[in-house]
Design an enzyme around this catalytic site. Structure first.
Site, PDB file in Angstrom:
ATOM      1  N   LYS A 297      13.526 -20.305  21.725  1.00 35.42           N
ATOM      2  CA  LYS A 297      14.221 -19.052  21.391  1.00 35.42           C
ATOM      3  C   LYS A 297      15.156 -18.656  22.524  1.00 35.42           C
ATOM      4  CE  LYS A 297      11.039 -16.843  18.193  1.00 35.42           C
ATOM      5  NZ  LYS A 297      11.972 -16.805  17.063  1.00 35.42           N
TER       6      LYS A 297
ATOM      7  N   HIS B 173       7.543 -26.614  10.790  1.00 40.03           N
ATOM      8  CA  HIS B 173       8.869 -27.191  10.532  1.00 40.03           C
ATOM      9  C   HIS B 173       9.071 -28.550  11.200  1.00 40.03           C
ATOM     10  CE1 HIS B 173       9.503 -23.239   9.150  1.00 40.03           C
ATOM     11  NE2 HIS B 173      10.007 -22.707  10.242  1.00 40.03           N
TER      12      HIS B 173
ATOM     13  N   LYS C  97      15.376 -26.705   2.306  1.00 38.00           N
ATOM     14  CA  LYS C  97      16.772 -26.813   2.732  1.00 38.00           C
ATOM     15  C   LYS C  97      17.397 -28.073   2.149  1.00 38.00           C
ATOM     16  CE  LYS C  97      16.274 -24.292   7.065  1.00 38.00           C
ATOM     17  NZ  LYS C  97      17.129 -23.150   6.772  1.00 38.00           N
TER      18      LYS C  97
ATOM     19  N   ARG D 100       0.809  -1.221   0.000  1.00 38.61           N
ATOM     20  CA  ARG D 100       0.000   0.000   0.000  1.00 38.61           C
ATOM     21  C   ARG D 100       0.842   1.271   0.000  1.00 38.61           C
ATOM     22  NH1 ARG D 100      -2.917  -1.304   5.308  1.00 38.61           N
ATOM     23  NH2 ARG D 100      -0.697  -1.644   5.627  1.00 38.61           N
TER      24      ARG D 100
ATOM     25  N   ASP E 220       4.303 -21.460  16.102  1.00 40.47           N
ATOM     26  CA  ASP E 220       5.348 -20.846  15.281  1.00 40.47           C
ATOM     27  C   ASP E 220       6.258 -21.895  14.641  1.00 40.47           C
ATOM     28  OD1 ASP E 220       6.676 -18.502  14.324  1.00 40.47           O
ATOM     29  OD2 ASP E 220       8.295 -18.880  15.751  1.00 40.47           O
TER      30      ASP E 220
HETATM   31  P1  NDP Z   1       5.961  -7.497   7.072  1.00 42.25           P
HETATM   32  O1  NDP Z   1       5.005  -6.977   8.083  1.00 42.25           O
HETATM   33  O2  NDP Z   1       7.373  -7.087   7.169  1.00 42.25           O
HETATM   34  O3  NDP Z   1       5.446  -7.122   5.612  1.00 42.25           O
HETATM   35  C1  NDP Z   1       4.125  -7.248   5.210  1.00 42.25           C
HETATM   36  C2  NDP Z   1       3.907  -6.265   4.083  1.00 42.25           C
HETATM   37  O4  NDP Z   1       2.550  -6.354   3.651  1.00 42.25           O
HETATM   38  C3  NDP Z   1       4.145  -4.831   4.504  1.00 42.25           C
HETATM   39  O5  NDP Z   1       5.248  -4.361   3.786  1.00 42.25           O
HETATM   40  C4  NDP Z   1       2.858  -4.090   4.125  1.00 42.25           C
HETATM   41  O6  NDP Z   1       3.231  -2.924   3.420  1.00 42.25           O
HETATM   42  C5  NDP Z   1       2.182  -5.064   3.180  1.00 42.25           C
HETATM   43  N1  NDP Z   1       0.732  -4.973   3.229  1.00 42.25           N
HETATM   44  C6  NDP Z   1      -0.060  -4.843   4.316  1.00 42.25           C
HETATM   45  N2  NDP Z   1      -1.352  -4.791   3.939  1.00 42.25           N
HETATM   46  C7  NDP Z   1      -1.357  -4.930   2.602  1.00 42.25           C
HETATM   47  C8  NDP Z   1      -2.386  -4.972   1.633  1.00 42.25           C
HETATM   48  N3  NDP Z   1      -3.679  -4.899   1.977  1.00 42.25           N
HETATM   49  N4  NDP Z   1      -2.037  -5.115   0.336  1.00 42.25           N
HETATM   50  C9  NDP Z   1      -0.740  -5.210  -0.044  1.00 42.25           C
HETATM   51  N5  NDP Z   1       0.277  -5.169   0.834  1.00 42.25           N
HETATM   52  C10 NDP Z   1      -0.040  -5.031   2.140  1.00 42.25           C
HETATM   53  O7  NDP Z   1       5.836  -9.077   7.111  1.00 42.25           O
HETATM   54  P2  NDP Z   1       6.912 -10.147   6.625  1.00 42.25           P
HETATM   55  O8  NDP Z   1       7.463  -9.745   5.318  1.00 42.25           O
HETATM   56  O9  NDP Z   1       7.846 -10.426   7.719  1.00 42.25           O
HETATM   57  O10 NDP Z   1       6.009 -11.456   6.492  1.00 42.25           O
HETATM   58  C11 NDP Z   1       5.112 -11.656   5.437  1.00 42.25           C
HETATM   59  C12 NDP Z   1       4.524 -13.050   5.552  1.00 42.25           C
HETATM   60  O11 NDP Z   1       5.575 -13.992   5.470  1.00 42.25           O
HETATM   61  C13 NDP Z   1       3.822 -13.324   6.889  1.00 42.25           C
HETATM   62  O12 NDP Z   1       2.742 -14.177   6.670  1.00 42.25           O
HETATM   63  C14 NDP Z   1       4.877 -14.055   7.706  1.00 42.25           C
HETATM   64  O13 NDP Z   1       4.289 -14.925   8.667  1.00 42.25           O
HETATM   65  C15 NDP Z   1       5.576 -14.848   6.614  1.00 42.25           C
HETATM   66  N6  NDP Z   1       6.958 -15.211   6.944  1.00 42.25           N
HETATM   67  C16 NDP Z   1       7.908 -14.225   7.096  1.00 42.25           C
HETATM   68  C17 NDP Z   1       9.209 -14.571   7.377  1.00 42.25           C
HETATM   69  C18 NDP Z   1      10.281 -13.531   7.507  1.00 42.25           C
HETATM   70  O14 NDP Z   1      11.457 -13.929   7.614  1.00 42.25           O
HETATM   71  N7  NDP Z   1       9.964 -12.266   7.525  1.00 42.25           N
HETATM   72  C19 NDP Z   1       9.620 -15.992   7.519  1.00 42.25           C
HETATM   73  C20 NDP Z   1       8.548 -16.938   7.322  1.00 42.25           C
HETATM   74  C21 NDP Z   1       7.280 -16.539   7.042  1.00 42.25           C
HETATM   75  P3  NDP Z   1       2.281  -1.643   3.317  1.00 42.25           P
HETATM   76  O15 NDP Z   1       2.004  -1.186   4.694  1.00 42.25           O
HETATM   77  O16 NDP Z   1       3.107  -0.715   2.505  1.00 42.25           O
HETATM   78  O17 NDP Z   1       1.057  -2.088   2.596  1.00 42.25           O
END
Ligand code: NDP
Length: 483
Positions: free
Chosen positions: A333, A243, A185, A50, A238
């Site tokens: 953790k 895993h 992995k 967004r 989690d």
């Molecule tokens: P973040 O909170 O860092 O990122 C989520 C992103 O989604 C934000 O950048 C936000 O940006 C965007 N967002 C929110 N609402 C909307 C919308 N309606 N439309 C489009 N974009 C949207 O989360 P992560 O990247 O850490 O995680 C993402 C997913 O991956 C989660 O389900 C998490 O459980 C999973 N995951 C993450 C890991 C990691 O290492 N980070 C590891 C394993 C799984 P904006 O506000 O600009 O819209």
């Protein structure tokens, strides 16, 4: 290149493109795949979130995450030129139509294949999937439409079923790639090779020779500023449901009859189905949990929080091969080390004829180091040099050479692009995993803090977890003595 290859276009659309996962994992993986020529020639990447951002600003944010992979590499410029950013919401029809148009423009004159990656908060999955369906963006007439869904998939059996229902209302299971990056992995895949490309271990891989199995996924980091999210999940949701249960399924499954995704997933599903389902009291008897010191002082965590940051559970696989063999799963953790390992401990010989100072001998132990020091380690008894006929444990080991292990996301992204679902979790596997874990969640919620053992940061976890293994057993860790 054939004419049909020339017609193929691929667009990877990442929803949640301004987030942590995109920057740290997806961007480096896609760049590396592009640089090594693994992706189709006509490949584009569309980031969606967004926040308002120019294409240039988005590319710069990706480079930040991919810096190690990109370095001064000139191919980054070429990769970046294929990246577009669209500011919009994944749940909003107007935004989706704009994205659809952007992708169609790239694909003019060719087949329009798409991989949608939901790197979004899980609460957005249902609305996003429904909106994609409503806008006709999952229709496969002009090319494939595949959807990658990140973990966690649901928070319990009921929510996982609800989500599966939404998924299946808009796409076929063959279009769905539920990702658990552990399966990407190299060492986890090596488990299949180790078991099914060798003949010497398989005859021993059963209740007649195996005393117990340990599966450990330990982290040295704490919740790293994400305690607000973690406090609602805890270690069971989690780590264990995804895993650790996937690792258990790979250790315990029967050999699949073919390399097909479904043959492999059928065998994993059979194991999960055979895992004994406990009632709440049994779950309490078969688990121990802890919380690291200072957890409740973290932002987003209540002073009364009973969320476990460490858990160990004992499971049984009720089938012919594994009847009576305990599988101990543990994860936590803020522990002394970051390491993931599977340890298969064999039974001791039934009778000892050797002259050891301590009675008995050390049972054989096979350790599969998932990370770090990826490899395999077998401990066996050897004659202790000297005039007596004593024995001492020695080891054989193999470790993958440094630097050749690629990040799991690379392999999994390529598999999804190529339509290979082998390393992705099927809907029934997810639901069976929650069926195993739900009684533990309920039991831990019921007794709240009464059985929650505190542990110091940087240590091995609560002492109660050692007693939990029972007499004559200790947690095993390659290079350590289980402490
Ligand atoms: P973040 O909170 O860092 O990122 C989520 C992103 O989604 C934000 O950048 C936000 O940006 C965007 N967002 C929110 N609402 C909307 C919308 N309606 N439309 C489009 N974009 C949207 O989360 P992560 O990247 O850490 O995680 C993402 C997913 O991956 C989660 O389900 C998490 O459980 C999973 N995951 C993450 C890991 C990691 O290492 N980070 C590891 C394993 C799984 P904006 O506000 O600009 O819209």
């Amino acid at each position: 290149m054939t004419d049909s290859d020339r017609d193929e276009r691929l667009t990877v659309v990442i929803f949640g493109a301004s987030g942590d996962l995109t920057r740290r994992k997806l961007a480096p993986a896609l760049f590396h795949l592009h640089r090594t020529g693994a992706l189709p020639q006509m490949c584009h990447f569309v980031g969606v979130a967004r926040s308002q951002m120019s294409d240039e600003a988005f590319r710069a944010s990706l480079l930040e995450g991919a810096e190690d992979a990109a370095g001064n590499d000139s191919s980054w410029t070429e990769f970046a030129s294929r990246v577009t950013y669209v500011a919009g919401s994944s749940t909003d029809d107007d935004s989706l139509r704009q994205i659809d148009q952007t992708v169609s423009d790239h694909c003019a004159g060719g087949r329009d294949n798409r991989l949608y990656y939901l790197a979004l908060a899980p609460s957005l999955y249902p609305d996003t999937l429904e909106a994609l369906g409503r806008c006709g963006m999952l229709d496969e007439t002009s090319g494939f439409r595949r959807v990658v869904i990140e973990k966690p998939f649901g928070t319990d059996l009921a929510s996982a079923k609800d989500l599966n229902q939404v998924v299946h209302s808009v796409v076929d299971e063959s279009q769905v790639f539920r990702i658990d990056h552990y399966l990407g992995k190299e060492t986890v895949q090596n488990l299949l090779v180790f078991r099914f490309a060798n003949t010497i271990f398989e005859p021993l891989w059963n209740r007649n020779y195996v005393d117990h199995v340990q599966i450990s996924v330990l982290e040295s980091l704490d919740t790293e500023g994400r305690a607000g999210y973690y406090d609602r999940a805890g270690v069971l949701r989690d780590m264990m449901q995804s895993h650790l249960l996937q690792l258990l399924a790979l250790v315990a499954m029967e050999p699949p009859a073919s390399p097909d995704a479904d043959a492999l997933r059928n065998e994993k599903a059979k194991v999960l189905q055979a895992v004994r389902k406990y009632g709440i009291d049994e779950a309490a008897e078969n688990s121990v949990r802890g919380q690291y010191a200072g957890y409740r002082d973290e932002d987003g965590v209540a002073q009364s929080s009973a969320t476990a940051t460490y858990g160990a559970i004992r499971l049984f696989v009720d089938n012919w091969r594994w009847q009576g063999v305990p599988f101990f799963l543990r994860s936590g953790k803020a522990l002394s080390e970051k390491t993931s390992e599977i340890a298969v401990q064999f039974r001791p010989p039934p009778h000892t004829i050797f002259d050891n100072e301590e009675p008995g001998i050390t049972p054989n132990l096979l350790q599969i180091a998932v990370q770090p020091h990826e490899g395999v380690h077998l401990t066996f008894e050897n004659k202790k040099p000297g005039t007596r006929m004593g024995t001492a444990p020695e080891s054989l080991e193999y470790h993958f050479p440094e630097g050749i292990i690629r990040d799991a996301y690379e392999r999994l992204l390529l598999d999804a692009i190529e339509g290979d679902q082998s390393l992705f979790t099927r809907s029934d596997e997810i639901e069976m995993s929650w069926q195993v874990i739900d009684p533990f969640v309920e039991s831990w919620q019921k007794s709240l803090r009464s059985q929650l053992f505190p542990y110091e940061r940087g240590r091995a976890g609560p002492a109660a977890a050692d007693e939990f293994l029972g007499e004559d057993r200790a947690w095993r860790m390659h290079g350590a003595d289980g402490s």
